[in-house]
Design a protein around this motif. Structure first.
Motif, PDB file in Angstrom:
ATOM      1  N   VAL A 229      39.985  41.849  36.913  1.00  0.00           N
ATOM      2  CA  VAL A 229      40.205  41.256  38.229  1.00  0.00           C
ATOM      3  C   VAL A 229      38.976  40.466  38.642  1.00  0.00           C
ATOM      4  O   VAL A 229      37.862  41.001  38.655  1.00  0.00           O
ATOM      5  CB  VAL A 229      40.525  42.341  39.280  1.00  0.00           C
ATOM      6  N   SER A 230      39.184  39.197  38.981  1.00  0.00           N
ATOM      7  CA  SER A 230      38.098  38.320  39.434  1.00  0.00           C
ATOM      8  C   SER A 230      38.497  37.707  40.778  1.00  0.00           C
ATOM      9  O   SER A 230      39.006  36.584  40.842  1.00  0.00           O
ATOM     10  CB  SER A 230      37.838  37.210  38.412  1.00  0.00           C
ATOM     11  N   LEU A 231      38.276  38.464  41.836  1.00  0.00           N
ATOM     12  CA  LEU A 231      38.601  37.999  43.184  1.00  0.00           C
ATOM     13  C   LEU A 231      37.359  37.867  44.064  1.00  0.00           C
ATOM     14  O   LEU A 231      37.456  37.397  45.205  1.00  0.00           O
ATOM     15  CB  LEU A 231      39.605  38.950  43.848  1.00  0.00           C
ATOM     16  N   GLY A 253      35.785  41.766  37.000  1.00  0.00           N
ATOM     17  CA  GLY A 253      35.395  40.395  36.743  1.00  0.00           C
ATOM     18  C   GLY A 253      34.706  39.822  37.959  1.00  0.00           C
ATOM     19  O   GLY A 253      34.639  38.605  38.131  1.00  0.00           O
ATOM     20  N   ASP A 254      34.194  40.709  38.819  1.00  0.00           N
ATOM     21  CA  ASP A 254      33.589  40.335  40.093  1.00  0.00           C
ATOM     22  C   ASP A 254      32.111  40.037  39.889  1.00  0.00           C
ATOM     23  O   ASP A 254      31.277  40.947  39.854  1.00  0.00           O
ATOM     24  CB  ASP A 254      33.788  41.461  41.111  1.00  0.00           C
ATOM     25  N   ASP A 255      31.779  38.771  39.765  1.00  0.00           N
ATOM     26  CA  ASP A 255      30.412  38.370  39.478  1.00  0.00           C
ATOM     27  C   ASP A 255      29.516  38.403  40.712  1.00  0.00           C
ATOM     28  O   ASP A 255      28.345  38.021  40.633  1.00  0.00           O
ATOM     29  CB  ASP A 255      30.407  36.966  38.863  1.00  0.00           C
ATOM     30  N   PHE A 256      30.053  38.889  41.843  1.00  0.00           N
ATOM     31  CA  PHE A 256      29.252  39.101  43.050  1.00  0.00           C
ATOM     32  C   PHE A 256      28.891  40.568  43.264  1.00  0.00           C
ATOM     33  O   PHE A 256      27.868  40.867  43.871  1.00  0.00           O
ATOM     34  CB  PHE A 256      30.003  38.613  44.289  1.00  0.00           C
ATOM     35  N   ARG A 263      28.973  51.017  38.456  1.00  0.00           N
ATOM     36  CA  ARG A 263      28.497  52.386  38.710  1.00  0.00           C
ATOM     37  C   ARG A 263      29.644  53.242  39.221  1.00  0.00           C
ATOM     38  O   ARG A 263      29.841  54.370  38.789  1.00  0.00           O
ATOM     39  CB  ARG A 263      27.347  52.383  39.708  1.00  0.00           C
ATOM     40  N   GLY A 264      30.403  52.725  40.176  1.00  0.00           N
ATOM     41  CA  GLY A 264      31.566  53.448  40.687  1.00  0.00           C
ATOM     42  C   GLY A 264      31.227  54.403  41.803  1.00  0.00           C
ATOM     43  O   GLY A 264      30.128  54.399  42.367  1.00  0.00           O
ATOM     44  N   ASP A 265      32.196  55.267  42.107  1.00  0.00           N
ATOM     45  CA  ASP A 265      32.049  56.240  43.185  1.00  0.00           C
ATOM     46  C   ASP A 265      32.702  57.545  42.750  1.00  0.00           C
ATOM     47  O   ASP A 265      33.060  57.718  41.578  1.00  0.00           O
ATOM     48  CB  ASP A 265      32.662  55.707  44.491  1.00  0.00           C
ATOM     49  N   GLU A 266      32.873  58.433  43.689  1.00  0.00           N
ATOM     50  CA  GLU A 266      33.413  59.756  43.361  1.00  0.00           C
ATOM     51  C   GLU A 266      34.854  59.688  42.880  1.00  0.00           C
ATOM     52  O   GLU A 266      35.374  60.646  42.294  1.00  0.00           O
ATOM     53  CB  GLU A 266      33.291  60.691  44.570  1.00  0.00           C
ATOM     54  N   GLN A 267      35.524  58.559  43.100  1.00  0.00           N
ATOM     55  CA  GLN A 267      36.926  58.436  42.698  1.00  0.00           C
ATOM     56  C   GLN A 267      37.114  57.574  41.451  1.00  0.00           C
ATOM     57  O   GLN A 267      38.252  57.320  41.052  1.00  0.00           O
ATOM     58  CB  GLN A 267      37.751  57.860  43.854  1.00  0.00           C
ATOM     59  N   GLY A 268      36.031  57.132  40.855  1.00  0.00           N
ATOM     60  CA  GLY A 268      36.181  56.369  39.620  1.00  0.00           C
ATOM     61  C   GLY A 268      35.221  55.208  39.535  1.00  0.00           C
ATOM     62  O   GLY A 268      34.420  54.962  40.438  1.00  0.00           O
ATOM     63  N   HIS A 269      35.294  54.468  38.439  1.00  0.00           N
ATOM     64  CA  HIS A 269      34.411  53.344  38.208  1.00  0.00           C
ATOM     65  C   HIS A 269      35.172  52.235  37.498  1.00  0.00           C
ATOM     66  O   HIS A 269      36.278  52.441  36.986  1.00  0.00           O
ATOM     67  CB  HIS A 269      33.208  53.760  37.351  1.00  0.00           C
ATOM     68  N   SER A 270      34.572  51.060  37.470  1.00  0.00           N
ATOM     69  CA  SER A 270      35.118  49.931  36.725  1.00  0.00           C
ATOM     70  C   SER A 270      34.370  49.763  35.413  1.00  0.00           C
ATOM     71  O   SER A 270      33.171  50.042  35.323  1.00  0.00           O
ATOM     72  CB  SER A 270      34.998  48.630  37.533  1.00  0.00           C
ATOM     73  N   HIS A 271      35.086  49.321  34.403  1.00  0.00           N
ATOM     74  CA  HIS A 271      34.481  48.800  33.195  1.00  0.00           C
ATOM     75  C   HIS A 271      34.167  47.322  33.487  1.00  0.00           C
ATOM     76  O   HIS A 271      34.215  46.911  34.643  1.00  0.00           O
ATOM     77  CB  HIS A 271      35.418  49.002  32.018  1.00  0.00           C
ATOM     78  N   ALA A 272      33.857  46.529  32.501  1.00  0.00           N
ATOM     79  CA  ALA A 272      33.418  45.170  32.825  1.00  0.00           C
ATOM     80  C   ALA A 272      33.925  44.149  31.823  1.00  0.00           C
ATOM     81  O   ALA A 272      33.944  44.405  30.610  1.00  0.00           O
ATOM     82  CB  ALA A 272      31.894  45.107  32.888  1.00  0.00           C
ATOM     83  N   LEU A 273      34.325  42.997  32.354  1.00  0.00           N
ATOM     84  CA  LEU A 273      34.620  41.805  31.563  1.00  0.00           C
ATOM     85  C   LEU A 273      34.090  40.640  32.401  1.00  0.00           C
ATOM     86  O   LEU A 273      34.761  40.163  33.301  1.00  0.00           O
ATOM     87  CB  LEU A 273      36.114  41.672  31.287  1.00  0.00           C
ATOM     88  N   LEU A 274      32.859  40.222  32.119  1.00  0.00           N
ATOM     89  CA  LEU A 274      32.118  39.372  33.035  1.00  0.00           C
ATOM     90  C   LEU A 274      31.508  38.148  32.357  1.00  0.00           C
ATOM     91  O   LEU A 274      30.924  38.245  31.277  1.00  0.00           O
ATOM     92  CB  LEU A 274      30.978  40.168  33.678  1.00  0.00           C
ATOM     93  N   GLY A 275      31.604  37.012  33.047  1.00  0.00           N
ATOM     94  CA  GLY A 275      30.916  35.821  32.590  1.00  0.00           C
ATOM     95  C   GLY A 275      29.419  35.914  32.777  1.00  0.00           C
ATOM     96  O   GLY A 275      28.655  35.392  31.958  1.00  0.00           O
ATOM     97  N   ILE A 276      28.954  36.596  33.812  1.00  0.00           N
ATOM     98  CA  ILE A 276      27.513  36.681  34.061  1.00  0.00           C
ATOM     99  C   ILE A 276      26.800  37.464  32.972  1.00  0.00           C
ATOM    100  O   ILE A 276      25.596  37.292  32.761  1.00  0.00           O
ATOM    101  CB  ILE A 276      27.219  37.281  35.454  1.00  0.00           C
ATOM    102  N   PHE A 277      27.520  38.324  32.233  1.00  0.00           N
ATOM    103  CA  PHE A 277      26.868  39.079  31.166  1.00  0.00           C
ATOM    104  C   PHE A 277      26.575  38.215  29.945  1.00  0.00           C
ATOM    105  O   PHE A 277      25.924  38.679  29.011  1.00  0.00           O
ATOM    106  CB  PHE A 277      27.696  40.300  30.789  1.00  0.00           C
ATOM    107  N   ASP A 278      27.016  36.960  29.947  1.00  0.00           N
ATOM    108  CA  ASP A 278      26.585  36.017  28.909  1.00  0.00           C
ATOM    109  C   ASP A 278      25.116  35.640  29.128  1.00  0.00           C
ATOM    110  O   ASP A 278      24.267  35.906  28.256  1.00  0.00           O
ATOM    111  CB  ASP A 278      27.506  34.795  28.935  1.00  0.00           C
ATOM    112  N   PRO A 279      24.718  35.087  30.272  1.00  0.00           N
ATOM    113  CA  PRO A 279      23.314  34.674  30.407  1.00  0.00           C
ATOM    114  C   PRO A 279      22.327  35.794  30.670  1.00  0.00           C
ATOM    115  O   PRO A 279      21.135  35.626  30.413  1.00  0.00           O
ATOM    116  CB  PRO A 279      23.356  33.704  31.599  1.00  0.00           C
TER     117      PRO A 279
END
Length: 388
Positions: A229-231, A253-256, A263-279
């Motif tokens: 998700v990139s919103l 996919g939230d580059d902001f 990191r997430g919270d007590e109810q879960g976390h996100s994995h990552a698919l990010l453009g910013i992790f390229d640079p």
């Protein structure tokens, strides 16, 4: 080490560099999140005769070497996505070759990747039918699967233009998902990344679109690995994450807001698919290793400062973010030039690139500050007439 940089108000100010690169020390350690870096392409500027109107000639050695760089740092690669300028300088024939070459390369070096399959060979014209959209998706899915690859099912401009309701999305995606050979990652790219995707999933109301996505995933969960998700709005991602069926991953996919979402919270976390992790791959690798070791303080200490850089690279108009990604790859010595498919290096101004340089230094993303400073000075001399 210092450099004079232009600012948005037209003034020049001297920056004294921090010059403290952050890179992993030793072999890559496993992450406790599934992390894809969307990867850019390197073109051959000498062979690309018509940079604005023709298909680019790709520098395959440099492009695949960058994938090696990401693999060695512990990342998976999200191939042929919008970071690779899909539909914004890179057309389907070039993307098809990129997919085929990257999958074969990954097998040879032990890399792990998934590839974008969309409909960009089909113009988003008013007379396009849903059947044509489905056929275009199936053609691209077939190319990836013929090489044994996994699918990231990309959003479709043609579908956004053609669909009349959420049912059209549910029906078409449902048919595609029933026939895939491996579970896919769904892809929800907001209109800030691509204005042609406005109203995706059948509504401009994000809450309604989210309900449609949840229904699609619930109906097809065994064939869905996760959703990216990139919103650029963390609240929607968190709401969707909390409603996902067990076993379906949320890929931010939230580059902001990626630092807090991963990191997430007590109810879960996100994995990552990010453009910013390229640079910022080396910096992100250090942070992710710290998170995996349970050192959340170090994780935030390293990753949080990169958010300001990411927000600058992805500032509106967001779809021009690829320019900042490639600019940093050039500054960091991964390619010998700052030329892009479609001439996209011209999409941002000198003050923006100067700010990217400044923020990259501040967060440790300039891996060789001396080289980066030399190249920045050359860029400013040629493009802005600024000479020390």
């Amino acid at each position: 080490m210092q450099i004079r940089l232009p600012h948005a108000d037209g003034t020049l100010k001297t920056l004294i560099l921090k010059a403290e690169p952050i890179c992993p020390d030793g072999d890559a350690l496993p992450f406790n999140r599934t992390v894809y870096s969307a990867a850019h392409v390197v073109i051959d500027p000498l062979a690309t005769i018509d940079p604005f109107g023709g298909a680019p000639q790709v520098d395959w050695d440099a492009t695949l070497a960058y994938r090696d760089h990401l693999y060695q740092l512990g990342f998976k690669v999200a191939e042929a996505m919008d970071t690779a300028q899909r539909g914004m300088g890179v057309d389907w024939p070039v993307a098809r070759e990129l997919i085929q070459r990257s999958l074969r390369h990954a097998r040879a070096v032990g890399g792990d990747l998934a590839c974008g399959a969309g409909t960009d060979q089909l113009a988003a014209a008013a007379d396009v039918t849903l059947a044509q959209v489905e056929a275009a998706y199936r053609e691209q899915i077939g190319v990836v699967e013929a090489e044994g690859g996994r699918i990231i099912l990309m959003c479709s401009r043609a579908l956004a233009r053609t669909a009349k309701s959420s049912d059209d999305y549910l029906d078409l995606y449902g048919r595609l998902l029933r026939d895939v050979s491996q579970p896919v990652v769904l892809h929800w790219l907001g209109e800030m990344f691509d204005p042609a995707l406005r109203g995706y999933w059948g509504s401009t109301d994000i809450a309604c679109a989210l309900d449609t996505v949840i229904q699609l995933i619930a109906d097809n969960a065994p064939r869905i690995e996760g959703i990216k998700v990139s919103l650029l709005d963390a609240r929607w991602e968190i709401e969707l994450r909390r409603r996902l069926p067990a076993g379906v991953k949320m890929y931010t996919g939230d580059d902001f807001n990626y630092a807090e979402l991963i990191r997430g919270d007590e109810q879960g976390h996100s994995h990552a698919l990010l453009g910013i992790f390229d640079p910022i791959a080396p910096v992100a690798a250090v942070a992710l290793q710290a998170l995996a070791a349970g050192n959340t303080l170090r994780y935030h200490e390293v990753l949080d400062p990169t958010v300001a850089l990411s927000r600058e690279i992805f500032c509106a108009p967001t779809h021009h973010y690829k320019a900042g990604v490639v600019f940093l790859a050039w500054l960091n010595g991964h390619q010998d030039h700052f030329s892009m498919a479609g001439g996209a290096q011209a999409a941002r101004g000198v003050a923006h690139y100067a700010r990217v340089f400044e923020l990259a230094d501040a967060c440790g993303a300039l891996v060789d500050p001396e080289l980066a400073t030399l190249r920045m000075k050359r860029y400013l001399s040629v493009c802005a007439g600024i000479n020390d």
